[in-house]
Write an enzyme that holds these catalytic residues in place. Structure first.
Site, PDB file in Angstrom:
ATOM      1  N   CYS A   2       1.898  -0.341  -7.974  1.00  0.00           N
ATOM      2  CA  CYS A   2       3.310  -0.612  -7.716  1.00  0.00           C
ATOM      3  C   CYS A   2       3.911   0.468  -6.817  1.00  0.00           C
ATOM      4  CB  CYS A   2       4.136  -0.693  -8.985  1.00  0.00           C
ATOM      5  SG  CYS A   2       3.706  -2.031 -10.077  1.00  0.00           S
ATOM      6  N   ARG A  27      -1.700   1.982  -2.544  1.00  0.00           N
ATOM      7  CA  ARG A  27      -1.658   2.198  -3.991  1.00  0.00           C
ATOM      8  C   ARG A  27      -2.206   1.002  -4.767  1.00  0.00           C
ATOM      9  NH1 ARG A  27       2.487   6.161  -5.463  1.00  0.00           N
ATOM     10  NH2 ARG A  27       2.945   5.009  -7.339  1.00  0.00           N
ATOM     11  N   TRP A  74       1.945  -4.540  -8.809  1.00  0.00           N
ATOM     12  CA  TRP A  74       0.585  -4.678  -9.342  1.00  0.00           C
ATOM     13  C   TRP A  74       0.779  -5.257 -10.740  1.00  0.00           C
ATOM     14  CZ3 TRP A  74      -2.599  -2.808 -13.312  1.00  0.00           C
ATOM     15  CH2 TRP A  74      -3.975  -2.862 -13.073  1.00  0.00           C
ATOM     16  N   ASN A  98       8.606   0.346 -11.590  1.00  0.00           N
ATOM     17  CA  ASN A  98       7.198   0.713 -11.805  1.00  0.00           C
ATOM     18  C   ASN A  98       7.066   1.139 -13.254  1.00  0.00           C
ATOM     19  OD1 ASN A  98       6.844   0.428  -9.107  1.00  0.00           O
ATOM     20  ND2 ASN A  98       6.372   2.571  -8.686  1.00  0.00           N
ATOM     21  N   GLY A  99       5.972   0.762 -13.895  1.00  0.00           N
ATOM     22  CA  GLY A  99       5.772   1.192 -15.284  1.00  0.00           C
ATOM     23  C   GLY A  99       5.789  -0.004 -16.221  1.00  0.00           C
ATOM     24  N   GLU A 482     -21.146   8.737  -9.756  1.00  0.00           N
ATOM     25  CA  GLU A 482     -20.143   8.578  -8.704  1.00  0.00           C
ATOM     26  C   GLU A 482     -20.647   7.630  -7.605  1.00  0.00           C
ATOM     27  OE1 GLU A 482     -17.135   9.055  -8.391  1.00  0.00           O
ATOM     28  OE2 GLU A 482     -16.730   9.088  -6.249  1.00  0.00           O
ATOM     29  N   LYS A 486     -18.672   4.251  -6.568  1.00  0.00           N
ATOM     30  CA  LYS A 486     -18.255   3.948  -5.183  1.00  0.00           C
ATOM     31  C   LYS A 486     -18.735   2.568  -4.786  1.00  0.00           C
ATOM     32  CE  LYS A 486     -15.866   6.109  -4.618  1.00  0.00           C
ATOM     33  NZ  LYS A 486     -15.161   7.083  -5.254  1.00  0.00           N
ATOM     34  N   GLU A 489     -16.911  -0.318  -6.717  1.00  0.00           N
ATOM     35  CA  GLU A 489     -15.485  -0.541  -6.478  1.00  0.00           C
ATOM     36  C   GLU A 489     -15.190  -1.134  -5.109  1.00  0.00           C
ATOM     37  OE1 GLU A 489     -13.109   2.985  -7.401  1.00  0.00           O
ATOM     38  OE2 GLU A 489     -14.362   4.272  -6.189  1.00  0.00           O
ATOM     39  N   HIS A 505     -35.175   4.545 -22.033  1.00  0.00           N
ATOM     40  CA  HIS A 505     -34.522   4.175 -23.299  1.00  0.00           C
ATOM     41  C   HIS A 505     -33.671   2.920 -23.150  1.00  0.00           C
ATOM     42  CE1 HIS A 505     -36.021   7.808 -25.092  1.00  0.00           C
ATOM     43  NE2 HIS A 505     -35.563   8.500 -24.057  1.00  0.00           N
ATOM     44  N   LYS A 604      -4.682   2.897  -6.269  1.00  0.00           N
ATOM     45  CA  LYS A 604      -5.001   4.288  -5.932  1.00  0.00           C
ATOM     46  C   LYS A 604      -4.482   5.228  -7.007  1.00  0.00           C
ATOM     47  CE  LYS A 604      -6.270   7.601  -3.118  1.00  0.00           C
ATOM     48  NZ  LYS A 604      -7.722   7.821  -3.155  1.00  0.00           N
TER      49      LYS A 604
HETATM   50  C1  G6P Z   1      -7.865   5.254  -9.765  1.00  0.00           C
HETATM   51  C2  G6P Z   1      -8.420   5.447  -8.358  1.00  0.00           C
HETATM   52  C3  G6P Z   1      -9.637   6.365  -8.397  1.00  0.00           C
HETATM   53  C4  G6P Z   1      -9.292   7.683  -9.067  1.00  0.00           C
HETATM   54  C5  G6P Z   1      -8.666   7.471 -10.454  1.00  0.00           C
HETATM   55  C6  G6P Z   1      -8.066   8.778 -10.981  1.00  0.00           C
HETATM   56  O1  G6P Z   1      -8.758   4.541 -10.526  1.00  0.00           O
HETATM   57  O2  G6P Z   1      -8.754   4.193  -7.797  1.00  0.00           O
HETATM   58  O3  G6P Z   1     -10.099   6.604  -7.084  1.00  0.00           O
HETATM   59  O4  G6P Z   1     -10.440   8.460  -9.191  1.00  0.00           O
HETATM   60  O5  G6P Z   1      -7.587   6.530 -10.377  1.00  0.00           O
HETATM   61  O6  G6P Z   1      -7.010   9.146 -10.151  1.00  0.00           O
HETATM   62  P1  G6P Z   1      -6.512  10.629  -9.972  1.00  0.00           P
HETATM   63  O7  G6P Z   1      -5.368  10.514  -8.992  1.00  0.00           O
HETATM   64  O8  G6P Z   1      -6.045  11.077 -11.326  1.00  0.00           O
HETATM   65  O9  G6P Z   1      -7.630  11.435  -9.450  1.00  0.00           O
END
Ligand code: G6P
Length: 609
Positions: A2, A27, A74, A98-99, A482, A486, A489, A505, A604
Site C-alpha cells: 500500500c 512497494r 495491496w 495503509n494498515g 537466499e 530469490k 519470488e 534425511h 517491498k
Molecule cells: C518483503 C520483501 C523482502 C524483504 C522482507 C523484509 O518480504 O519483499 O525482499 O527481505 O520484506 O523486509 P525488510 O525491509 O525488513 O528487510
C-alpha cells in the site's frame, strides 16, 4: 505494501499524486485510486491493476483540484477491485489507509445500526464512516478524527480530506509509516520519501499516534489527546538518479550491478587503517558493547538470511552466543533473555511490521541494548533503536532484495569486528587480515558480476524447470536459502534451500532428472564434505549446477554444469557467491516473462502483520 500520497498546493495536484503513486509502485499493490476536491465536490477515480490504468482513467475523465489524496492498495480485507480500492468516501469525507483496523467488524455493526451503508468489504470504509459519525457531534474535523482514532485498534497510516474544506489535509499514523514533505506554499504527505523527491527534499516524520493538520502554509502536529507537538524537518540525502532504471531493463538488474558501488559506500569513511571508526554505529562509543554476553537477531525474509550468516561471524569473531529468529515467530514466543543481551534487528526498509513489533517487545524484555542494521534513515526501526548501523545500499526499488542483502552482510561482518575488538576476542593479525580482505570486496564483486553472460545461458536450460534444490554447507547454507528465495519470488519456480548434509534425511527422495540441484561450492574448509553430498545427488541422476571456485576440482560429466567463479578469501565467500545466485534468478525470471521488479502478490515493504 500500500502507498499513500497527498498534496495541498496552489496548483493542480493530480499529476503530483499520480507521479507519487508511480514511485510507490515498487512497494507492491493490486489497485489504485485518487480523489481531489474540485469546486467543493469530491472527484474520485479508481482502477484495478497498475497505476498506468489509473493515469489513463484520469486523462479520460479529468481530475482537477488543489488538494487531493491517492493510494495504491495491496488487498487485505476484500478482493482487489474498484469498489475495494481507496479512497473510500462517506458523504463529505474521503480517506486513504495503509494498515489494518482489527476491530472493524464490531465497529461496522455499530455503524450499520446507526444507519450507515457499506459498499466495500474494507476496514477503511468503516473508518471513514466512523470519522463521519463523530463529526456529527464534534466542533471540527480534527476533533472527530481524534475521537475515531481513539476507538480503533490496529495499525494505520491515513490521509483524509473534507469537500467542505479544501484548505486542509489531515494525516495520522500508528504502526504504518507516514511522512510530510515541506514545499514552498505547498505541502505533501506520503508513506515513503521516494514518492515526493520530485517536489521536495525536506521531510517531517510522523511518530506513533500523531495527527497532522496541513495547509499550504503550515503543518501542525498533535497527539491523540490534542496536545501540540513540535517537530523538526530533516533533509533527505537520496538522489533522484537512484530511482531511475538508467541503462538497465529492470531495477533488479540495475541493483545487482550496483553492488560494487553500494559495498564501497558501506565502507566509505568508516575504515581507518586496521580500525573501524566509532561513528560507524550511530549512538555508540568504544565501550558500548564491552559487556554484551548474548545476541538475539530478529528479521524477516532476505534480512533473516543475512542474520543467519551474521551468526557464523559473530560467534567466530566475538565468542558471543548468537540466536537468529524470524520476527513473526519471535514476537509470539516467550523468549528467555540472558543477562547483558543485545537485541539486533535487520531490515532494508526499517518498517517491516513484525520486525518493528519484535523490537518493541524487546523493550519489555530484559535486553540491555538494541541495535538495528538498516538501509533507511529516519525509518521507525532507526528511530526506536539505541544504535544504528546503516547499510548505505542506496534506494532499492526491485521487490526482490539484492544490494540491500549484500550490504547487510558486509555490515554484519563490520559489526562482528567492532564487537570482537571491544570484547578483545580478535587478534591484531586476524583483524588486519579481515580488514585487508574487506577492502578488496568492491573489486571482487565486480569480478563476480562478469559471470553474467554464462549465467544467462545456464538460465535458458534452467527456466523450464518447475522445482529446484539449492545446497550449501556451513555459512553457505543461508546463502543457499537466499538463492532459493530469490528464484521462487521472481521466476515462480518452486525452490528450496537445504543444508547439504541434511539432504539424505528427506529431500533426496525428490531427486530425479526433472529436479535441478544448484550447489554453492566455494573452496573452503567444508569443500570435501560438500563434494561427498554432491556425489550422493549425482548417483541419483540429478542435473547439477555447481557454482564453484575456479581452481577447485569437481568431477565433470554430462549431468554436471560447472560455473567457475573467481577465487576469493573465505570470509567474503557468502557475500560474493550470492551474486551469481541473484543473476540466475534474474535471468530465469526474464526468460519466464514474469514481472521482475514487482512479482505477483509480493510487497517491498510489509507494513502489516
Ligand atoms: C518483503 C520483501 C523482502 C524483504 C522482507 C523484509 O518480504 O519483499 O525482499 O527481505 O520484506 O523486509 P525488510 O525491509 O525488513 O528487510
Amino acid at each position: 505494501m500500500c502507498g499513500i500520497v497527498g498534496a495541498i498546493a496552489q496548483r493542480n495536484v493530480s499529476q503530483i499524486l499520480l507521479e507519487g503513486l508511480s514511485r510507490l509502485e515498487y512497494r507492491g499493490y493490486d489497485s489504485a485510486g485518487i480523489c481531489t476536491i474540485d469546486k467543493n465536490e469530491l472527484n474520485c477515480i479508481k482502477t484495478t491493476g497498475k497505476v498506468k490504468n489509473l493515469k489513463e482513467a484520469v486523462k479520460e475523465k479529468g481530475c482537477l483540484g488543489t488538494i487531493g489524496i491517492a493510494h495504491t492498495r495491496w488487498a487485505t480485507h476484500g478482493v482487489p477491485s474498484e469498489v475495494n480500492a481507496h479512497p473510500h468516501i462517506c458523504e463529505n469525507l474521503a480517506l486513504v489507509h495503509n494498515g489494518i483496523i482489527e476491530n472493524f467488524a464490531e465497529l461496522k455493526e455499530q455503524l450499520i445500526a446507526l444507519g450507515y451503508n457499506f459498499k466495500s468489504q474494507t476496514d477503511t470504509e468503516v473508518l471513514v464512516c466512523l470519522i463521519h459519525h463523530h463529526l456529527q457531534s464534534s466542533d471540527n474535523l480534527l476533533q472527530a478524527f481524534k475521537a475515531a482514532l481513539n476507538e480503533v485498534k490496529g495499525s494505520f497510516g491515513l490521509a483524509l480530506i473534507d469537500k467542505n474544506d479544501s484548505n486542509t489535509l489531515y494525516a495520522a499514523r500508528s504502526g504504518s509509516p507516514l511522512i510530510i514533505g515541506l514545499g514552498i506554499g505547498e505541502n505533501f504527505i506520503a508513506s515513503d520519501t521516494l514518492a515526493l523527491l520530485p517536489v521536495t527534499r525536506r521531510f517531517i516524520y510522523l511518530e506513533e499516534n500523531e495527527i497532522a493538520v496541513i495547509t499550504t502554509e503550515s503543518v501542525n502536529v498533535y497527539d491523540l489527546d490534542g496536545n501540540k507537538i513540535e517537530k523538526t524537518a530533516v533533509e533527505s540525502d537520496l538522489d533522484t538518479e537512484s530511482i531511475s532504471k538508467g541503462r538497465y531493463r529492470h531495477y533488479m538488474q540495475k541493483e545487482i550491478f550496483e553492488q560494487p558501488q553500494s559495498l564501497q559506500n558501506t565502507l566509505l569513511g568508516r575504515l581507518r587503517g586496521d580500525d573501524i571508526s566509532t561513528e560507524t554505529i550511530v549512538g555508540s562509543d568504544e565501550n558500548s558493547f564491552k559487556d554484551i554476553e548474548a545476541i538475539q537477531i530478529v528479521a524477516c525474509g532476505t534480512s533473516y538470511h543475512a542474520g543467519l550468516v551474521g551468526r557464523y561471524w559473530l560467534e567466530e569473531l566475538t565468542g558471543i552466543p548468537t540466536n537468529v529468529e524470524i520476527a513473526s515467530e519471535y514476537r509470539y514466543r516467550k523468549a528467555v533473555v540472558r543477562k547483558n543481551s543485545l537485541f539486533i534487528t535487520i531490515s532494508q526498509s526499517g518498517e517491516t511490521a513484525d520486525t518493528l513489533a519484535s523490537l518493541r517487545l524487546s523493550k519489555e524484555q530484559n535486553y540491555s541494548k538494541s541495535l538495528c542494521i538498516c538501509n533507511v534513515n529516519g525509518s521507525s526501526l532507526v528511530r526506536e533503536s539505541d544504535f544504528t548501523l546503516f547499510t548505505k545500499a542506496g534506494a532499492e526499488i526491485g521487490v526482490a532484495s539484492t544490494k540491500a542483502f549484500t550490504t547487510q552482510l558486509l555490515s554484519l561482518l563490520i559489526l562482528a569486528l567492532i564487537l570482537g575488538k571491544q570484547k578483545g576476542t580478535i587478534s591484531a593479525e586476524q583483524n588486519h587480515e579481515i580488514m585487508e580482505n574487506i577492502r578488496k570486496l568492491p573489486n571482487l564483486s565486480q569480478e563476480f558480476l562478469e559471470c553474467d553472460s554464462q549465467i544467462s545461458k545456464l538460465a535458458e536450460e534452467f527456466s523450464g524447470k518447475h522445482h529446484c534444490l539449492f545446497l550449501g554447507r556451513g555459512v553457505m547454507f543461508p546463502i543457499a536459502l537466499e538463492g532459493a528465495l530469490k528464484l521462487k519470488e521472481i521466476s515462480y519456480i518452486h525452490a528450496e534451500g537445504y543444508a547439504a548434509g541434511e539432504l539424505k534425511h528427506g529431500p533426496i527422495a525428490l531427486i530425479d532428472k526433472e529436479m535441478p540441484v544448484v550447489v554453492v561450492a566455494p573452496d573452503n574448509s567444508l569443500m570435501d564434505k560438500l563434494i561427498s553430498n554432491v556425489e550422493e545427488v549425482r548417483a541419483r541422476g540429478a542435473l547439477l549446477y555447481i557454482f564453484i571456485s575456479k581452481d577447485a576440482h569437481i568431477k565433470q560429466d554430462e549431468q554436471t554444469r560447472k560455473l567457475a567463479l573467481p577465487d576469493c578469501p573465505e570470509i567474503l565467500q557468502p557475500i560474493l557467491f550470492t551474486i551469481p545466485l541473484q543473476l540466475l534468478a534474474y535471468h530465469c525470471a526474464v526468460i519466464n516473462g514474469t514481472d521482475v521488479d514487482q512479482p505477483r502478490n509480493l510487497a517491498k515493504s510489509v507494513t502489516v502483520e
